[in-house]
Every structure is written in C-alpha cells, then in structure tokens.
Enzyme design. Structure first.
Site, short mmCIF file in Angstrom:
data_model
loop_
_atom_site.label_atom_id
_atom_site.label_comp_id
_atom_site.label_asym_id
_atom_site.label_seq_id
_atom_site.Cartn_x
_atom_site.Cartn_y
_atom_site.Cartn_z
N TRP A 150 0.79 -1.23 0.00
CA TRP A 150 0.00 0.00 0.00
C TRP A 150 0.83 1.28 0.00
CZ3 TRP A 150 1.87 2.17 4.38
CH2 TRP A 150 2.32 1.31 5.39
N LYS A 174 -3.16 -7.89 -7.81
CA LYS A 174 -3.89 -7.78 -6.54
C LYS A 174 -3.30 -6.63 -5.74
CE LYS A 174 -3.85 -9.08 -2.37
NZ LYS A 174 -4.40 -7.85 -1.73
N PRO A 175 -4.02 -5.49 -5.71
CA PRO A 175 -3.56 -4.36 -4.90
C PRO A 175 -3.72 -4.67 -3.41
CG PRO A 175 -5.15 -3.67 -6.57
CD PRO A 175 -5.20 -5.16 -6.49
N SER A 176 -3.16 -3.79 -2.59
CA SER A 176 -3.31 -3.96 -1.14
C SER A 176 -4.72 -3.61 -0.70
CB SER A 176 -2.32 -3.06 -0.41
OG SER A 176 -2.67 -2.97 0.96
N SER A 227 5.92 -7.59 2.63
CA SER A 227 6.71 -7.94 3.81
C SER A 227 7.45 -9.26 3.63
CB SER A 227 5.76 -8.04 5.01
OG SER A 227 4.85 -9.10 4.78
N GLU A 248 10.21 -8.39 -3.87
CA GLU A 248 10.72 -7.09 -3.41
C GLU A 248 10.26 -6.96 -1.97
OE1 GLU A 248 12.65 -5.11 -5.00
OE2 GLU A 248 12.49 -5.78 -7.08
N LEU A 249 11.19 -7.10 -1.02
CA LEU A 249 10.79 -7.22 0.38
C LEU A 249 11.27 -6.03 1.22
CD1 LEU A 249 11.50 -11.06 0.61
CD2 LEU A 249 9.35 -9.91 0.02
N CYS A 282 10.20 0.90 1.91
CA CYS A 282 11.11 -0.23 2.05
C CYS A 282 12.54 0.29 2.09
CB CYS A 282 10.93 -1.19 0.89
SG CYS A 282 10.95 -0.36 -0.70
N GLU A 379 12.81 -3.86 10.73
CA GLU A 379 12.16 -2.85 9.89
C GLU A 379 10.95 -2.29 10.66
OE1 GLU A 379 9.78 -4.03 6.43
OE2 GLU A 379 10.83 -2.49 5.29
N TRP A 445 15.90 -1.58 -9.42
CA TRP A 445 15.38 -1.54 -8.06
C TRP A 445 15.27 -2.96 -7.54
CZ3 TRP A 445 14.90 2.43 -4.87
CH2 TRP A 445 14.27 2.20 -3.64
N LYS A 449 20.36 -10.14 -0.05
CA LYS A 449 20.05 -10.80 1.23
C LYS A 449 18.53 -10.88 1.45
CE LYS A 449 23.19 -8.16 3.54
NZ LYS A 449 24.13 -7.75 4.61
P1 NAD Z 1 2.22 -7.29 3.24
O1 NAD Z 1 3.22 -8.36 2.99
O2 NAD Z 1 1.41 -7.36 4.46
O3 NAD Z 1 1.16 -7.23 2.04
C1 NAD Z 1 1.58 -7.13 0.70
C2 NAD Z 1 0.51 -7.72 -0.20
O4 NAD Z 1 0.41 -9.12 0.05
C3 NAD Z 1 -0.89 -7.14 0.04
O5 NAD Z 1 -1.53 -6.99 -1.20
C4 NAD Z 1 -1.55 -8.22 0.87
O6 NAD Z 1 -2.96 -8.25 0.78
C5 NAD Z 1 -0.95 -9.46 0.27
N1 NAD Z 1 -1.00 -10.65 1.15
C6 NAD Z 1 -1.17 -10.70 2.48
N2 NAD Z 1 -1.14 -11.99 2.91
C7 NAD Z 1 -0.94 -12.76 1.82
C8 NAD Z 1 -0.79 -14.15 1.60
N3 NAD Z 1 -0.85 -15.03 2.61
N4 NAD Z 1 -0.56 -14.60 0.35
C9 NAD Z 1 -0.47 -13.73 -0.69
N5 NAD Z 1 -0.62 -12.39 -0.56
C10 NAD Z 1 -0.85 -11.91 0.68
O7 NAD Z 1 3.03 -5.92 3.13
P2 NAD Z 1 2.47 -4.44 3.34
O8 NAD Z 1 2.23 -4.20 4.79
O9 NAD Z 1 1.36 -4.19 2.39
O10 NAD Z 1 3.74 -3.58 2.83
C11 NAD Z 1 4.82 -3.28 3.64
C12 NAD Z 1 6.00 -4.16 3.31
O11 NAD Z 1 6.30 -4.09 1.92
C13 NAD Z 1 7.27 -3.69 4.02
O12 NAD Z 1 7.96 -4.79 4.54
C14 NAD Z 1 8.08 -3.04 2.91
O13 NAD Z 1 9.47 -3.00 3.13
C15 NAD Z 1 7.70 -3.87 1.74
N6 NAD Z 1 7.94 -3.14 0.48
C16 NAD Z 1 9.03 -3.48 -0.28
C17 NAD Z 1 9.31 -2.77 -1.44
C18 NAD Z 1 10.52 -3.10 -2.29
O14 NAD Z 1 10.58 -2.61 -3.41
N7 NAD Z 1 11.48 -3.90 -1.82
C19 NAD Z 1 8.48 -1.72 -1.83
C20 NAD Z 1 7.38 -1.39 -1.05
C21 NAD Z 1 7.13 -2.12 0.11
#
Ligand code: NAD
Length: 476
Positions: A150, A174-176, A227, A248-249, A282, A379, A445, A449
C-alpha cells in the site's frame, strides 16, 4: 459499496467473505467500502488472463508500446483525482503524491520505448562451431500474478504492470486491501484504451485473495512486493509448483555520514531518507551511521530539523509529513516507541503518537542505539531513525553491512573517491552518493540478502517477464 474487481474486461462486485474498509488516516475513519474477490473470482481472473495470452503475446511490440503510451497519457488525464486519492487514502503530502504519479507515467513511457526495441533483441547468435546457426527469441513468461503493498500503490503496480505488458504477458494484479481504490485507475484506463479483455485483471482483497492468487496453478510467474513474512509464503507456493518468483521485500537501510560533510546538507538527506511517505518506505534509511568528528555537530541539527517538520492532514494543511497510512502501522510504530522506552534508548526527538485524531506520529530520533536493539535490527516502517557513531571507514562498512536486509544505502562525503569505494563495498541493490533517494526508471530496483530476489525497473525489469529461447539449426 464499490464495484471493484476488473475481470475479463468487466467490472464486477466482490463475492468474497471479507469486507474492506478504505480509510482516511488523517481522521482514522472509513470513506469507502468494498467486498473482496472470492477464491472463485480469482480463478476467473487467472482463466481470463490465460485465455487472453495467445493473442496478446502475438501482438506486435509496437502495438503493445502504443497501449503503454496510452496508459501514460491516461494517467496524466486523471492527474488531480489520483493525487487527491493518494493524499486521502495514503496520507501523502501533495508533492509526494505528484511525484508518485509522475513516476508511474514515466514507467509506462519507458517500457513503451523498450517494447519498441524488442524486435532488435531477437537476433542471430554468432557461433564458433561451423555448420550451425542459432537465433535468440525473448518470449513472454506467460500469465503473471502481481501482488503489491500500500505504500506506493501507483508506482509499485506500474513497475510490474508496464514491463509485464511490454513483454507480452497477461496479468492478474492484486492491490493492497489498505489502498484498493487507487489502482482501479489501471482498470479504467484499460477500458478507455479498449485493451483486449483478460490482458489486465484486477482482484481486490486481503490475505485470502492474495493466497488464492499466489497458490493458483494457472500462473507462470508471481511477482510480489511486500513484507518478508508474506514473501516467504509466496515463495513456498512458488516452490511447490516450481515456478519463478520476483520478491521485493523489506529493508533496514543505512545512511553513512563522514566527517567531511556539510552538516546542513547531510541533515537534509537524512531527514528525507526517513520522513518521506512518513518513513513507510522499504528503502527508508533508518540506520544513521555518523562519524565521530561530525556527530556532536550533526545530531542537534538533525533533532531540530525533525522537530520543525510540519506534520498534519495533507488535504487541509501545509505539511511536510502526513499520518501513517493504516491503524495497524500506527500500532506497530507505537509498539516500537514502547520497546525503545523499555530498552532505555536515548530519545532526541519524537518517540510518541501525536495527540490528535488520526494515525499520526512524531518524526523520531534515537541516539547511540545498541547494535542488538530491536529498533536497530528490525524494519519499523515509520519515521523512526536510529543513530550510531563510527570511527573508521572499515567500521562504517562493517556496521552498514551487518543486517539481514540489503536493499539500499546512502553515502555522504566530500571525498568522492571514498564515497565510491564505500558504495562498492555495501551489500545492497542501490546506493546514493550525496543525494536524496532519486529513483530513475533506467536504473534497477531490488535488494540483496533478505530484501528480495530479482530486480525491477530498467531492462532488468523487462527481463523479469521474459523467457529466453534459442533456436539452433543444422545447416548441413
Ligand atoms: P504485506 O506483505 O502485508 O502485504 C503485501 C501484499 O500481500 C498485500 O496486497 C496483501 O494483501 C498481500 N497478502 C497478504 N497476505 C498474503 C498471503 N498469505 N498470500 C499472498 N498475498 C498476501 O506488506 P504491506 O504491509 O502491504 O507492505 C509493507 C512491506 O512491503 C514492508 O515490509 C516493505 O518493506 C515492503 N515493500 C518493499 C518494497 C521493495 O521494493 N522492496 C516496496 C514497497 C514495500
């Protein structure tokens, strides 16, 4: 209730069990609601993408490029609505919401150009062996699932959608559930451009919907941003089916400030690295490593700069930083404030939620944070900066690299040779030298690790959606 899923070229109502509230974080109140897509609707979306693949992958690269340019143009036409929606739903200050939109536009434009260059990449391979010829074909991976978070909804989706469509893949996005309305623009644009039905599908929902997509055996690839905990689950689903995944975590990135820096300039880079998008990046440079000789001059200036930031509702006030986007994130950050108090950390600025409605916290600075503190290693995803001092270049590199993450880093020094040397030694995917976090579509991007697998943006972002095939012919 909003009609919010775009499947096989039609808008449909959700049939899932989850109800999603779309919130305004400046008040902590919902302003829209929608029903999640059901597992059966996710299946319909994947089936639609599968059905659309044969025709889409056989369109000419220039035809696909024209659609991508159409996306860029149509995003521009929706400019004010998309900026306002990001301000309202994400809590982004206007200038940040504008930059996100411009980034998405630039991404579609860039991949339109790369799509046009595709035919020239399918070329003959010179062989040392006589009697044979070989040629390369870059083929689309196929049907891809795209799951995004999101914090930068327009941007993260554009970084996946544009190269996937350019490569000739069909997609299910699938958006957030925190920001489900923003990416609906991509479905509306697909409608306006008369993109063939099924090429782009959008299903909204929470974990159940995401899991239904990432477990679906009709996908050829899954690209996930989010995440580490969910990323691991997505990778497990992919491994069960032996299919490729881009991840991308998270991050816990360092900003390294050497003695020879201009203090005022360094403060500007540090503040931007931790308060942009209220630190919900992130790539937030949330670990400050400051050299002994400048620390006593820099930390008070940094404290003052953080305290002077205007925090408020971006829709009604002139602000430098808005609220956190969700209540869950606000509670998480507040939990770290409590941990900091339990650990006895030295708080130089912030360290508390704001006393007003909505999900606001103060920009925060902790000094001389021990290396084993949870605030130094985990984080946080908020405007919470932890600082430590270092003596030598070697020590700075070792401490910066001492993390399970490896997304980005920033190096600040007047000695450019040293800055380049340190940049080369850092175990991350992207380093800025004497800069804010300027992201260009031409550069990659992604992280090393625990920050993920694969790269987005640049030609690497396109390769992520291509499969390499060679055709070798015996000439005899
Ligand atoms: P999240 O992992 O909670 O959710 C991400 C997406 O996954 C959402 O659309 C969510 O609905 C979906 N999801 C949730 N449970 C799932 C499951 N069991 N199976 C499949 N999909 C599922 O993350 P968040 O809170 O939305 O975003 C924050 C995280 O994203 C932070 O850790 C951040 O560092 C990371 N992030 C990384 C980058 C990058 O480029 N490395 C960019 C932006 C955000």
């Amino acid at each position: 209730m909003t009609t919010s899923h775009y499947i096989a070229g039609r808008w449909v109502e959700g049939q899932g069990s989850d109800c999603i509230s779309v919130n305004d974080p400046a008040f902590g109140q919902p302003f829209a609601e929608l029903k999640a897509a059901s597992v059966a609707q996710v299946d319909q979306a994947v089936t639609a993408a599968r059905g659309a693949l044969p025709a889409w992958k056989n369109t000419s690269a220039s035809e696909r490029a024209a659609y991508l340019r159409g996306f860029a143009e149509q995003l521009g036409q929706r400019r004010e609505a998309l900026i306002t929606l990001q301000m309202r739903n994400n809590g982004k200050p206007r200038h940040e919401a504008e930059i996100d939109l411009d980034d998405a536009i630039a991404t579609f434009g860039y991949y339109a150009e790369l799509a046009e260059q595709l035919p020239s990449k399918n070329r003959d391979v010179p062989l040392a062996a006589p009697g044979f010829s070989a040629r390369t074909r870059l083929e689309p991976v196929g049907v891809v699932g795209l799951i995004v978070p999101w914090n930068f909804p327009l941007v993260t989706s554009a970084w996946k959608l544009a190269p996937a469509l350019a490569a000739g893949c069909t997609v299910v996005l699938k958006p957030s559930e925190v920001t489900p309305l923003i990416e609906q623009a991509y479905g509306q644009i697909a409608d306006a451009l008369e993109l063939p039905a099924g090429v782009l599908n959008i299903v909204n929902g929470k974990a159940e919907t995401g899991a239904a997509l990432s477990n679906h055996n009709g996908l050829d690839k899954l690209s996930f941003t989010g995440s580490n905990s969910v990323g691991s689950q997505v990778m497990r689903s992919a491994s069960a089916q032996c299919r490729p995944v881009t991840l991308e975590l998270g991050g816990k990135s360092a900003i390294v400030v050497f003695d020879d820096c201009d203090v005022g300039q360094a403060v500007e880079w540090i503040v931007a690295g931790i308060t942009w998008n209220a630190g919900q990046m992130c790539s937030a440079t949330s670990r400050l490593l400051v050299q002994d000789g400048i620390a006593d001059a820099l930390l008070p200036r940094l404290q003052a700069a953080l305290e002077q930031l205007r925090v408020g509702n971006p829709l009604t006030e002139e602000v430098d930083m808005g609220p956190l986007t969700s209540q869950a994130q606000w509670l998480k950050v507040a939990g770290y404030f409590a941990t900091a108090r339990e650990e006895g950390l030295q708080c130089l600025a912030g360290g508390k939620a704001l006393d007003r409605d909505g999900w606001f916290v103060s920009p925060t600075l902790y000094a001389d944070v021990p290396k084993d503190s949870r605030l130094w290693t985990e984080e946080i995803f908020g405007p919470v900066l932890c600082a430590r001092r270092f003596a030598t270049e070697e020590q700075a590199i070792a401490e910066a690299n001492d993390s399970r993450f490896g997304l980005v880093a920033t190096v600040c020094s007047a000695d450019l040779e040293r800055a380049e040397r340190v940049a080369d030694a850092l175990e991350v995917g992207h380093v800025w030298i004497n800069s804010v976090q300027a992201v260009f579509v031409e550069t990659s991007w992604g992280g090393t690790k625990g920050s993920g697998i694969g790269r987005e943006l640049g030609p690497w972002g396109l390769s992520a959606y291509q499969s390499v095939k060679h055709v070798t012919r015996c000439l005899g």
